[in-house]
Design a protein around this motif. Structure first.
Motif, PDB file in Angstrom:
ATOM      1  N   ASN A   1       0.812  -1.222   0.000  1.00  0.00           N
ATOM      2  CA  ASN A   1       0.000   0.000   0.000  1.00  0.00           C
ATOM      3  C   ASN A   1       0.843   1.270   0.000  1.00  0.00           C
ATOM      4  N   SER A   2       1.972   1.234   0.686  1.00  0.00           N
ATOM      5  CA  SER A   2       2.823   2.440   0.722  1.00  0.00           C
ATOM      6  C   SER A   2       3.368   2.750  -0.666  1.00  0.00           C
ATOM      7  N   ALA A   3       3.874   1.726  -1.344  1.00  0.00           N
ATOM      8  CA  ALA A   3       4.429   1.934  -2.688  1.00  0.00           C
ATOM      9  C   ALA A   3       3.331   2.411  -3.636  1.00  0.00           C
ATOM     10  N   ALA A   4       2.134   1.824  -3.504  1.00  0.00           N
ATOM     11  CA  ALA A   4       1.011   2.214  -4.367  1.00  0.00           C
ATOM     12  C   ALA A   4       0.644   3.678  -4.112  1.00  0.00           C
ATOM     13  N   GLU A   5       0.553   4.024  -2.838  1.00  0.00           N
ATOM     14  CA  GLU A   5       0.204   5.398  -2.475  1.00  0.00           C
ATOM     15  C   GLU A   5       1.274   6.370  -2.978  1.00  0.00           C
ATOM     16  N   ASP A   6       2.530   5.992  -2.799  1.00  0.00           N
ATOM     17  CA  ASP A   6       3.642   6.843  -3.238  1.00  0.00           C
ATOM     18  C   ASP A   6       3.629   7.003  -4.765  1.00  0.00           C
ATOM     19  N   ALA A   7       3.422   5.896  -5.477  1.00  0.00           N
ATOM     20  CA  ALA A   7       3.426   5.962  -6.947  1.00  0.00           C
ATOM     21  C   ALA A   7       2.287   6.866  -7.439  1.00  0.00           C
ATOM     22  N   LEU A   8       1.126   6.726  -6.814  1.00  0.00           N
ATOM     23  CA  LEU A   8      -0.016   7.566  -7.227  1.00  0.00           C
ATOM     24  C   LEU A   8       0.248   9.034  -6.935  1.00  0.00           C
ATOM     25  N   TYR A   9       0.780   9.290  -5.768  1.00  0.00           N
ATOM     26  CA  TYR A   9       1.089  10.674  -5.376  1.00  0.00           C
ATOM     27  C   TYR A   9       2.106  11.280  -6.353  1.00  0.00           C
ATOM     28  N   LEU A  10       3.156  10.504  -6.628  1.00  0.00           N
ATOM     29  CA  LEU A  10       4.223  11.007  -7.504  1.00  0.00           C
ATOM     30  C   LEU A  10       3.746  11.160  -8.952  1.00  0.00           C
ATOM     31  N   SER A  11       2.800  10.304  -9.358  1.00  0.00           N
ATOM     32  CA  SER A  11       2.320  10.375 -10.751  1.00  0.00           C
ATOM     33  C   SER A  11       1.637  11.714 -11.030  1.00  0.00           C
ATOM     34  N   LYS A  12       1.186  12.375  -9.972  1.00  0.00           N
ATOM     35  CA  LYS A  12       0.521  13.678 -10.163  1.00  0.00           C
ATOM     36  C   LYS A  12       1.536  14.809 -10.283  1.00  0.00           C
ATOM     37  N   LEU A  13       2.786  14.521  -9.921  1.00  0.00           N
ATOM     38  CA  LEU A  13       3.833  15.552  -9.990  1.00  0.00           C
ATOM     39  C   LEU A  13       4.832  15.256 -11.103  1.00  0.00           C
ATOM     40  N   ALA A  14       5.277  14.017 -11.124  1.00  0.00           N
ATOM     41  CA  ALA A  14       6.371  13.650 -12.022  1.00  0.00           C
ATOM     42  C   ALA A  14       5.863  13.434 -13.446  1.00  0.00           C
ATOM     43  N   LYS A  15       6.836  13.443 -14.370  1.00  0.00           N
ATOM     44  CA  LYS A  15       6.491  13.183 -15.774  1.00  0.00           C
ATOM     45  C   LYS A  15       6.242  11.683 -15.950  1.00  0.00           C
ATOM     46  N   LYS A  16       7.090  10.888 -15.262  1.00  0.00           N
ATOM     47  CA  LYS A  16       7.027   9.436 -15.454  1.00  0.00           C
ATOM     48  C   LYS A  16       7.374   8.735 -14.146  1.00  0.00           C
ATOM     49  N   VAL A  17       6.619   7.676 -13.849  1.00  0.00           N
ATOM     50  CA  VAL A  17       6.903   6.892 -12.637  1.00  0.00           C
ATOM     51  C   VAL A  17       7.071   5.430 -13.038  1.00  0.00           C
TER      52      VAL A  17
ATOM     53  N   LEU B   1       7.173   1.786 -11.496  1.00  0.00           N
ATOM     54  CA  LEU B   1       6.900   1.061 -10.254  1.00  0.00           C
ATOM     55  C   LEU B   1       7.573  -0.304 -10.360  1.00  0.00           C
ATOM     56  N   VAL B   2       8.592  -0.487  -9.544  1.00  0.00           N
ATOM     57  CA  VAL B   2       9.398  -1.710  -9.618  1.00  0.00           C
ATOM     58  C   VAL B   2       8.961  -2.652  -8.502  1.00  0.00           C
ATOM     59  N   HIS B   3       8.489  -3.832  -8.896  1.00  0.00           N
ATOM     60  CA  HIS B   3       8.051  -4.787  -7.873  1.00  0.00           C
ATOM     61  C   HIS B   3       8.669  -6.150  -8.151  1.00  0.00           C
ATOM     62  N   ARG B   4       9.075  -6.830  -7.095  1.00  0.00           N
ATOM     63  CA  ARG B   4       9.806  -8.087  -7.276  1.00  0.00           C
ATOM     64  C   ARG B   4       8.911  -9.272  -7.650  1.00  0.00           C
ATOM     65  N   ARG B   5       7.608  -9.075  -7.597  1.00  0.00           N
ATOM     66  CA  ARG B   5       6.697 -10.164  -7.967  1.00  0.00           C
ATOM     67  C   ARG B   5       5.831  -9.748  -9.159  1.00  0.00           C
ATOM     68  N   ASP B   6       4.905 -10.631  -9.571  1.00  0.00           N
ATOM     69  CA  ASP B   6       4.088 -10.312 -10.748  1.00  0.00           C
ATOM     70  C   ASP B   6       2.731  -9.742 -10.373  1.00  0.00           C
ATOM     71  N   LYS B   7       2.499  -9.553  -9.094  1.00  0.00           N
ATOM     72  CA  LYS B   7       1.270  -8.848  -8.685  1.00  0.00           C
ATOM     73  C   LYS B   7       1.526  -8.054  -7.411  1.00  0.00           C
ATOM     74  N   LEU B   8       0.693  -7.035  -7.267  1.00  0.00           N
ATOM     75  CA  LEU B   8       0.883  -6.142  -6.121  1.00  0.00           C
ATOM     76  C   LEU B   8       0.242  -6.728  -4.866  1.00  0.00           C
ATOM     77  N   ARG B   9       0.794  -6.336  -3.735  1.00  0.00           N
ATOM     78  CA  ARG B   9       0.198  -6.664  -2.452  1.00  0.00           C
ATOM     79  C   ARG B   9      -0.840  -5.587  -2.065  1.00  0.00           C
ATOM     80  N   ALA B  10      -0.731  -4.446  -2.723  1.00  0.00           N
ATOM     81  CA  ALA B  10      -1.609  -3.295  -2.407  1.00  0.00           C
ATOM     82  C   ALA B  10      -3.083  -3.644  -2.624  1.00  0.00           C
ATOM     83  N   THR B  11      -3.970  -2.946  -1.903  1.00  0.00           N
ATOM     84  CA  THR B  11      -5.409  -3.233  -1.985  1.00  0.00           C
ATOM     85  C   THR B  11      -5.980  -2.877  -3.365  1.00  0.00           C
ATOM     86  N   LYS B  12      -7.156  -3.450  -3.639  1.00  0.00           N
ATOM     87  CA  LYS B  12      -7.792  -3.334  -4.958  1.00  0.00           C
ATOM     88  C   LYS B  12      -8.013  -1.865  -5.361  1.00  0.00           C
ATOM     89  N   THR B  13      -8.437  -1.064  -4.408  1.00  0.00           N
ATOM     90  CA  THR B  13      -8.715   0.356  -4.715  1.00  0.00           C
ATOM     91  C   THR B  13      -7.462   1.027  -5.266  1.00  0.00           C
TER      92      THR B  13
END
Ligand code: NAP
Length: 309
Positions: free
Chosen positions: A153-169, A171-183
């Motif tokens: 959830n932290s990485a998901a929240e951070d990526a979403l937050y940064l996507s509103k500021l940065a040109k490109k984000v 998201l590097v994850h060591r598995r093939d699916k996120l642990r973050a919640t569905k929302t």
């Protein structure tokens, strides 16, 4: 034997706010700190989401000011390491590298530290492209390219937050699916400037005094690719500083002390304030609030035990 009204463990914003409120209320208060005032704040160059500072404030200065505010009312700071605690009796014992202390109440405000990737050069590059808090440092990356590491959830929240500021984000994850919640996942997949690098691990930072790229290995085919980026946000969880508690209070599966907005733990007279407790938002402003709330309930508790005596 000296008995404090309140022993506070940790000199971050939660701890020093508790010290301010307690000493201002006339409590005999001591705050125990290992290194320097400010806690995790001291790692943040510019804090601009703490109200009252129209040009922002650096974490070191804010920590120092919080210490001075508390000491103005008689709170004292002891520099030592807390090794153990004994909460089995009504009088609480805190065992430190300087000796044993006794208190009617204890506020645990020892914080949580970001988990590191453990890659060479990481420590040296903190603040020079390596960050652990998107909400604190994201604003430096307006229209830039950033990498977020993690799949919770932290990485998901951070990526979403940064996507509103940065040109490109990325998201590097060591598995093939996120642990973050569905929302979070739905929002991430909708975002136009987030690219997912699945089954991938950061293996090297590329830097020239500050980060300008990263080497990423795909763990399924072992192919290593170099990506240019301006910053890397490491969001792979936190390590709450609770090892000295040795199960003396209830702790959740991630190591956080179980306490709600009242900051009360399962032990009467023991409170958990700031990042060390279970909570939704770990920020300076919420830590400060916890410190004040803990003292409110400690005052209630102390008057109750004084009535009994
Ligand atoms: P987390 O849920 O423990 O997730 C950590 C992520 O980092 C996992 O995806 C993990 O990968 C990855 N990871 C761990 N070590 C790694 C390493 N060495 N290299 C690469 N990746 C690594 O931590 P979190 O996201 O910080 O969340 C902590 C707690 O706070 C959770 O309970 C979370 O739900 C909560 N939280 C809630 C909210 C919210 O509700 N708004 C927001 C933020 C956090 P694997 O998946 O492979 O294990």
């Amino acid at each position: 034997m000296h008995i404090y009204d309140m022993i506070i463990i940790g000199g971050g914003p939660a701890g020093y706010t508790a010290a301010l409120y307690a000493s201002r209320a006339g409590f005999d208060t001591v705050l125990l700190e290992k290194l320097a005032a400010g806690g995790q704040m001291t790692l943040t160059g510019d804090i601009d989401n703490y109200p009252g500072f129209d040009e922002g404030v650096d974490g070191f200065t804010l920590g120092m000011k919080m210490q001075q505010s508390a000491e103005r009312f008689g709170s004292k700071t002891e520099y030592c390491e807390v090794l153990d605690v004994d909460f089995s009796k009504s009088l609480k014992k805190v065992i430190t590298s300087n000796g044993d202390l006794y208190g009617k109440t204890v506020v645990i405000a020892s914080g949580a530290n970001p988990r590191e990737l453990g890659i060479e050069g990481e420590e040296k590059l903190i603040g020079k492209g390596i960050h652990y808090c998107a909400h604190c440092d994201g604003r430096f990356y307006k229209d830039k390219t950033v990498v977020v590491v993690g799949g919770g959830n932290s990485a998901a929240e951070d990526a979403l937050y940064l996507s509103k500021l940065a040109k490109k984000v990325y998201l590097v994850h060591r598995r093939d699916k996120l642990r973050a919640t569905k929302t979070y996942q739905e929002a991430l997949f909708k975002s136009k400037n987030i690219e997912f690098l699945w089954n991938s691990e950061v293996i090297q930072f590329i830097s020239d005094n500050r980060i300008n790229g990263v080497k990423i290995k795909n763990v399924t085919d072992e192919i290593i690719t170099e990506f240019s980026c301006d910053g890397i946000f490491i969001s792979i969880g936190r390590k709450p500083a609770t090892s000295f508690l040795k199960n003396s209070v209830n702790i959740d599966e991630n190591g956080y002390i179980i306490a709600d907005e009242s900051t009360k733990t399962n032990i009467e007279g023991v409170y958990a304030a700031g990042d060390v407790r279970t909570k939704a938002l770990r920020q300076v402003v919420t830590a400060v609030s916890d410190g004040a709330v803990a003292v409110h309930y400690a005052e209630e508790y102390i008057s109750k035990i004084n009535d009994r005596m």
